[in-house]
Design an enzyme around this catalytic site. Structure first.
Site, PDB file in Angstrom:
ATOM      1  N   LYS A   1     -26.212  91.693  28.947  1.00  0.00           N
ATOM      2  CA  LYS A   1     -26.222  90.287  29.335  1.00  0.00           C
ATOM      3  C   LYS A   1     -25.648  89.391  28.243  1.00  0.00           C
ATOM      4  CE  LYS A   1     -29.356  87.371  31.318  1.00  0.00           C
ATOM      5  NZ  LYS A   1     -30.661  86.840  31.651  1.00  0.00           N
TER       6      LYS A   1
ATOM      7  N   LYS B   1     -38.201  92.126  22.190  1.00  0.00           N
ATOM      8  CA  LYS B   1     -38.038  91.241  21.034  1.00  0.00           C
ATOM      9  C   LYS B   1     -38.739  91.764  19.785  1.00  0.00           C
ATOM     10  CE  LYS B   1     -37.231  86.732  23.189  1.00  0.00           C
ATOM     11  NZ  LYS B   1     -37.721  85.355  23.268  1.00  0.00           N
TER      12      LYS B   1
ATOM     13  N   LYS C   1     -27.616  84.210  24.053  1.00  0.00           N
ATOM     14  CA  LYS C   1     -27.533  83.026  23.183  1.00  0.00           C
ATOM     15  C   LYS C   1     -27.524  83.442  21.724  1.00  0.00           C
ATOM     16  CE  LYS C   1     -31.136  80.672  24.643  1.00  0.00           C
ATOM     17  NZ  LYS C   1     -32.130  79.603  24.446  1.00  0.00           N
TER      18      LYS C   1
END
Ligand code: TRP
Length: 353
Positions: A197, A116, A200
């Site tokens: 993956k 991140k 969101k």
């Protein structure tokens, strides 16, 4: 009656919740509602760790959307506690205390922080200490099990280490939680790029990347139609490439059919048939969730009553735990006058959203 297992889990109110969040998290919470004493939280304080998430009116709306999705997916406020993390101030309080017993080296190892923080100019301290807030979430409630995706396994292991360290240093205060990770094969990948993956955050900005839990059925159909498949014309179950494998996994995750059933249904069939069946199976599960979600979003008073009740119970448990922690550390100071200040804060808060 045997004591139910205490379970805690949470989802960040960011990005677009997708079918992987549904099959991997929400639907398993719902399925276990009668066996577990579930505490389910919308973790808005965690959302603050990424600056782009902090657009106040938007963040507020996203929190309510997440609450609605929890309920629309079938969580029952009579059986489980459902609330918003920031409603219970003990989460922040315990996170600070845990920061003070967590070696920086442990946090340095977290792969999610590395991912991140890469390519970001401004990395807040909160992103680095994100896992201690997550540990606080879990340890406040003596959660025995934590159902989560496999990307959260490292954070839950860290939570165990922090709890053990605290218990060794200051006495046995915390229950050591266990991760409850869904089947690894159920990992759902992006429709547009099945090597990564389903996400969101990507789903929020990239059309046809994900299947949103509350997407319109037409959009779901279109996204699946555009999904990347393999080069060959038909499904070869045992040698499926990542695109076809992903569609088969999505089908299996929503229908709960066995490997053999899925193989028999699709072996040698064309991709058009596969996509049609996946679309139907997904919509059968998600369309009613969307209907309930739309109705719930119109009833803010009900949503508030649900989280108020959940937070009230959570706060009771959390404040007990924090007083144990304070006792263990030698910082149990309190003043009766503080009650007034808490009351004032409550008054002020209720005047806002
Ligand atoms: N970090 C989790 C995620 O991104 C969300 C989360 C926060 C959580 N606190 C938690 C999950 C406690 C389980 C338990 O998915």
């Amino acid at each position: 009656m045997t004591k139910k297992i205490r379970v805690f889990s949470g989802i960040q109110p960011t990005g677009k919740l997708h079918v992987g969040n549904y099959t991997g998290a929400l639907s398993t919470w719902v399925a276990q509602q009668d066996n577990f004493e579930g505490i389910y939280c919308v973790v808005d304080l965690h959302a603050l760790t990424i600056p782009e998430n902090v657009v106040p009116a938007k963040l507020n709306e996203k929190v309510w959307k997440a609450v609605s999705i929890y309920l629309a997916a079938g969580l029952d406020p009579k059986k489980s506690d459902i609330f918003i993390q920031s409603m219970v101030p003990e989460h922040s309080e315990l996170a600070w205390i845990l920061n003070c017993v967590t070696p920086m080296g442990w946090l340095n190892r977290m792969t999610q922080f590395k991912a991140k923080s890469a390519n970001r100019e401004n990395v807040g301290t909160g992103l680095f200490t994100y896992p201690t807030l997550m540990a606080a979430d879990i340890l406040l409630y003596d959660a025995e099990k934590v159902p989560a995706g496999d990307d959260q396994k490292q954070h839950i292991e860290l939570t165990r280490d922090i709890a053990e360290r605290f218990n060794t240093m200051f006495g046995k205060v915390f229950t050591i939680p266990e991760p409850m990770i869904g089947k690894a094969g159920a990992r759902i990948m992006g429709l547009d790029d099945p090597s990564k993956k389903m996400s969101k955050s990507v789903g929020e900005v990239t059309l046809y990347h994900s299947i949103g839990i509350v997407d319109e059925p037409d959009l779901i159909a279109k996204s699946i139609k555009k999904a990347k498949t393999d080069l060959g014309p038909v499904v070869v179950y045992d040698a499926a490439g990542e695109g076809v494998r992903n569609l088969l996994n999505i089908y299996q995750a929503v229908t709960k059919e066995t490997d053999d059933q899925v193989k028999e249904k699709f072996e040698g069939k064309g991709y058009g048939f596969l996509k049609k069946e996946v679309t139907e199976a997904v919509c059968e599960v998600l369309a009613p969730v969307r209907q309930r979600y739309l109705a719930l979003m119109e009833d803010r008073a009900y949503l508030k009553s649900v989280v108020n009740k959940g937070a009230e119970h959570a706060h009771l448990l959390a404040s007990k735990k924090v007083s144990q922690v304070r006792d263990a550390l030698g910082i149990s100071f309190s003043s009766p006058n503080l009650e007034k200040a808490f009351f004032l804060r409550k008054e002020l808060l209720s005047k806002t959203r």
